[in-house]
Design a protein around this motif. Sequence first.
Motif, PDB file in Angstrom:
ATOM      1  N   ARG A  10       9.250  77.684 -27.976  1.00 16.15           N
ATOM      2  CA  ARG A  10       8.380  78.344 -28.954  1.00 16.15           C
ATOM      3  C   ARG A  10       8.853  78.011 -30.355  1.00 16.15           C
ATOM      4  O   ARG A  10      10.051  77.934 -30.600  1.00 16.15           O
ATOM      5  N   PHE A  11       7.895  77.807 -31.258  1.00 15.65           N
ATOM      6  CA  PHE A  11       8.199  77.791 -32.686  1.00 15.65           C
ATOM      7  C   PHE A  11       7.549  79.043 -33.245  1.00 15.65           C
ATOM      8  O   PHE A  11       6.317  79.088 -33.364  1.00 15.65           O
ATOM      9  N   GLY A  12       8.340  80.073 -33.540  1.00 10.97           N
ATOM     10  CA  GLY A  12       7.755  81.353 -33.960  1.00 10.97           C
ATOM     11  C   GLY A  12       6.857  81.890 -32.860  1.00 10.97           C
ATOM     12  O   GLY A  12       7.277  82.039 -31.716  1.00 10.97           O
ATOM     13  N   GLU A  13       5.620  82.174 -33.204  1.00 10.99           N
ATOM     14  CA  GLU A  13       4.655  82.745 -32.256  1.00 10.99           C
ATOM     15  C   GLU A  13       4.041  81.674 -31.350  1.00 10.99           C
ATOM     16  O   GLU A  13       3.370  81.980 -30.376  1.00 10.99           O
ATOM     17  N   HIS A  14       4.237  80.418 -31.735  1.00 11.81           N
ATOM     18  CA  HIS A  14       3.519  79.307 -31.117  1.00 11.81           C
ATOM     19  C   HIS A  14       4.303  78.768 -29.916  1.00 11.81           C
ATOM     20  O   HIS A  14       5.407  78.238 -30.074  1.00 11.81           O
ATOM     21  N   THR A  15       3.748  78.927 -28.727  1.00  6.38           N
ATOM     22  CA  THR A  15       4.389  78.367 -27.532  1.00  6.38           C
ATOM     23  C   THR A  15       3.969  76.908 -27.404  1.00  6.38           C
ATOM     24  O   THR A  15       2.825  76.608 -27.081  1.00  6.38           O
ATOM     25  N   VAL A  16       4.916  76.034 -27.698  1.00  5.79           N
ATOM     26  CA  VAL A  16       4.608  74.599 -27.736  1.00  5.79           C
ATOM     27  C   VAL A  16       4.780  73.958 -26.364  1.00  5.79           C
ATOM     28  O   VAL A  16       4.050  73.038 -25.997  1.00  5.79           O
ATOM     29  N   LEU A  17       5.765  74.446 -25.602  1.00  8.09           N
ATOM     30  CA  LEU A  17       5.927  74.008 -24.212  1.00  8.09           C
ATOM     31  C   LEU A  17       5.914  75.251 -23.342  1.00  8.09           C
ATOM     32  O   LEU A  17       6.673  76.189 -23.572  1.00  8.09           O
ATOM     33  N   GLY A  34      -1.392  62.301 -23.875  1.00  7.93           N
ATOM     34  CA  GLY A  34      -2.040  63.557 -24.234  1.00  7.93           C
ATOM     35  C   GLY A  34      -2.351  63.585 -25.720  1.00  7.93           C
ATOM     36  O   GLY A  34      -1.795  62.804 -26.488  1.00  7.93           O
ATOM     37  N   PRO A  35      -3.231  64.509 -26.121  1.00  6.38           N
ATOM     38  CA  PRO A  35      -3.620  64.594 -27.529  1.00  6.38           C
ATOM     39  C   PRO A  35      -2.421  64.895 -28.423  1.00  6.38           C
ATOM     40  O   PRO A  35      -1.409  65.415 -27.948  1.00  6.38           O
ATOM     41  N   SER A  36      -2.559  64.595 -29.708  1.00  5.85           N
ATOM     42  CA  SER A  36      -1.435  64.883 -30.594  1.00  5.85           C
ATOM     43  C   SER A  36      -1.319  66.388 -30.803  1.00  5.85           C
ATOM     44  O   SER A  36      -2.285  67.132 -30.683  1.00  5.85           O
ATOM     45  N   GLY A  37      -0.096  66.833 -31.034  1.00  5.26           N
ATOM     46  CA  GLY A  37       0.178  68.255 -31.221  1.00  5.26           C
ATOM     47  C   GLY A  37       0.314  69.025 -29.925  1.00  5.26           C
ATOM     48  O   GLY A  37       0.375  70.250 -29.916  1.00  5.26           O
ATOM     49  N   THR A  38       0.423  68.292 -28.820  1.00  9.86           N
ATOM     50  CA  THR A  38       0.372  68.941 -27.516  1.00  9.86           C
ATOM     51  C   THR A  38       1.777  69.190 -26.934  1.00  9.86           C
ATOM     52  O   THR A  38       1.918  69.763 -25.863  1.00  9.86           O
ATOM     53  N   GLY A  39       2.803  68.729 -27.662  1.00 13.36           N
ATOM     54  CA  GLY A  39       4.178  69.034 -27.250  1.00 13.36           C
ATOM     55  C   GLY A  39       4.923  67.872 -26.619  1.00 13.36           C
ATOM     56  O   GLY A  39       6.029  68.059 -26.115  1.00 13.36           O
ATOM     57  N   LYS A  40       4.382  66.663 -26.694  1.00 12.44           N
ATOM     58  CA  LYS A  40       5.025  65.520 -26.037  1.00 12.44           C
ATOM     59  C   LYS A  40       6.392  65.214 -26.669  1.00 12.44           C
ATOM     60  O   LYS A  40       7.377  65.037 -25.969  1.00 12.44           O
ATOM     61  N   SER A  41       6.408  65.142 -28.000  1.00 14.59           N
ATOM     62  CA  SER A  41       7.692  64.862 -28.669  1.00 14.59           C
ATOM     63  C   SER A  41       8.671  65.999 -28.430  1.00 14.59           C
ATOM     64  O   SER A  41       9.863  65.764 -28.182  1.00 14.59           O
ATOM     65  N   THR A  42       8.179  67.216 -28.521  1.00 17.75           N
ATOM     66  CA  THR A  42       9.052  68.378 -28.315  1.00 17.75           C
ATOM     67  C   THR A  42       9.660  68.332 -26.919  1.00 17.75           C
ATOM     68  O   THR A  42      10.840  68.647 -26.735  1.00 17.75           O
ATOM     69  N   LEU A  43       8.884  67.912 -25.933  1.00 16.90           N
ATOM     70  CA  LEU A  43       9.403  67.812 -24.572  1.00 16.90           C
ATOM     71  C   LEU A  43      10.566  66.825 -24.522  1.00 16.90           C
ATOM     72  O   LEU A  43      11.643  67.143 -23.992  1.00 16.90           O
ATOM     73  N   LEU A  50      17.726  67.811 -28.967  1.00 18.90           N
ATOM     74  CA  LEU A  50      17.356  67.700 -30.379  1.00 18.90           C
ATOM     75  C   LEU A  50      16.576  68.954 -30.760  1.00 18.90           C
ATOM     76  O   LEU A  50      16.580  69.384 -31.902  1.00 18.90           O
ATOM     77  N   GLU A  51      15.856  69.528 -29.794  1.00 22.26           N
ATOM     78  CA  GLU A  51      15.310  70.887 -29.903  1.00 22.26           C
ATOM     79  C   GLU A  51      15.938  71.722 -28.791  1.00 22.26           C
ATOM     80  O   GLU A  51      16.159  71.209 -27.693  1.00 22.26           O
ATOM     81  N   HIS A  52      16.200  72.981 -29.073  1.00 22.29           N
ATOM     82  CA  HIS A  52      16.767  73.856 -28.054  1.00 22.29           C
ATOM     83  C   HIS A  52      15.654  74.593 -27.319  1.00 22.29           C
ATOM     84  O   HIS A  52      14.930  75.364 -27.938  1.00 22.29           O
TER      85      HIS A  52
HETATM   86  P1  ADP Z   1       3.005  65.732 -29.963  1.00 21.92           P
HETATM   87  O1  ADP Z   1       4.249  64.915 -29.910  1.00 21.92           O
HETATM   88  O2  ADP Z   1       2.322  65.878 -28.641  1.00 21.92           O
HETATM   89  O3  ADP Z   1       2.052  65.252 -31.006  1.00 21.92           O
HETATM   90  P2  ADP Z   1       4.769  67.781 -30.979  1.00 21.92           P
HETATM   91  O4  ADP Z   1       5.724  68.033 -29.893  1.00 21.92           O
HETATM   92  O5  ADP Z   1       5.223  66.938 -32.120  1.00 21.92           O
HETATM   93  O6  ADP Z   1       3.409  67.218 -30.366  1.00 21.92           O
HETATM   94  O7  ADP Z   1       4.301  69.162 -31.598  1.00 21.92           O
HETATM   95  C1  ADP Z   1       3.728  70.173 -30.816  1.00 21.92           C
HETATM   96  C2  ADP Z   1       3.436  71.355 -31.681  1.00 21.92           C
HETATM   97  O8  ADP Z   1       4.651  71.912 -32.135  1.00 21.92           O
HETATM   98  C3  ADP Z   1       2.619  71.036 -32.910  1.00 21.92           C
HETATM   99  O9  ADP Z   1       1.717  72.094 -33.139  1.00 21.92           O
HETATM  100  C4  ADP Z   1       3.650  70.975 -34.003  1.00 21.92           C
HETATM  101  O10 ADP Z   1       3.088  71.333 -35.243  1.00 21.92           O
HETATM  102  C5  ADP Z   1       4.665  72.005 -33.531  1.00 21.92           C
HETATM  103  N1  ADP Z   1       6.020  71.705 -33.987  1.00 21.92           N
HETATM  104  C6  ADP Z   1       6.743  70.619 -33.667  1.00 21.92           C
HETATM  105  N2  ADP Z   1       7.968  70.658 -34.206  1.00 21.92           N
HETATM  106  C7  ADP Z   1       8.022  71.812 -34.909  1.00 21.92           C
HETATM  107  C8  ADP Z   1       9.037  72.454 -35.716  1.00 21.92           C
HETATM  108  N3  ADP Z   1      10.250  71.900 -35.873  1.00 21.92           N
HETATM  109  N4  ADP Z   1       8.724  73.658 -36.262  1.00 21.92           N
HETATM  110  C9  ADP Z   1       7.524  74.228 -36.078  1.00 21.92           C
HETATM  111  N5  ADP Z   1       6.536  73.687 -35.338  1.00 21.92           N
HETATM  112  C10 ADP Z   1       6.770  72.499 -34.771  1.00 21.92           C
END
Ligand code: ADP
Length: 243
Positions: A10-17, A34-43, A50-52
């Motif tokens: 989660r980033f704040g309220e936003h559940t990214v994964l 997958g579409p951008s903003g969907t959590g691929k990089s975060t995964l 690099l993210e906890h």
């Molecule tokens: P993708 O790689 O699929 O495009 P990301 O993993 O980069 O997606 O991001 C997924 C969501 O998490 C997006 O809404 C992005 O804005 C949010 N996000 C990514 N990194 C951070 C961060 N460090 N702080 C807050 N929100 C983030």
Amino acid sequence: MIALKGITKRFGEHTVLDGIDLSLERGEIIVVIGPSGTGKSTLLRCINFLEHPDAGELTVGDLHVDAARPGKDDILGLRRRTAFVFQNYALFAHKTALENIAERMIVVEGLSKNEAHARAREILERIGLADKADAYPAALSGGQQQRIGIGRAMAAKAEVILFDEPTSALDPEWVEEVLALMKQLAAEQQTMIVVTHEMQFAREVADQVVFMDGGRIVEQAPPSELFTNPKDERTRSFLRKVL
Ligand code: ADP
Ligand code: MG
């Protein structure tokens, strides 16, 4: 040999994964689309901390980590077992090609400079850049810089290489040489997780394609199946846009 269970971020309220389960055998190649903003990089970033992650379990080789409560050795252990290839190469601007590849072997593995440089020269041969050993990144093309980025990951002898859109920042003329190097690694049975929009690469190289949307894995299948017979409407809609 690599397993993710319930990985949540989660980033704040936003559940990214939202509870990602994924597993790979040694030598397997998974392409994530997958579409951008969907959590691929975060995964990918959660796999090497690099993210906890907020919750879940990670297994890489012989290391098993409670992602919400990692020990200090766990994070170092995950970083040793994984290598990351960034969209923007992330090379050290003030180091030569050779030094960029040798750096981690010196810092992480504790090799002497001579040993690390000898191994870096072997890598430069394998990536076809032996003649660029002493060049600084600014003097290299984008394709060459990314091949150095991949060479650096190869030098890590990691259990898995994580690629985050490795060709997205490249001018079109440099894309093929980078994909060719990734195919060479695939043929050598390097375990990889690749986030990419290169669907032809996914078709040719992936054992499994994972389609992510909204922080979840919507669908996972071999490319022959996922591209020709996607089951979920979101997958179909995405593929209509990119194919
Ligand atoms: P993708 O790689 O699929 O495009 P990301 O993993 O980069 O997606 O991001 C997924 C969501 O998490 C997006 O809404 C992005 O804005 C949010 N996000 C990514 N990194 C951070 C961060 N460090 N702080 C807050 N929100 C983030
Ligand atoms: Mg991304």
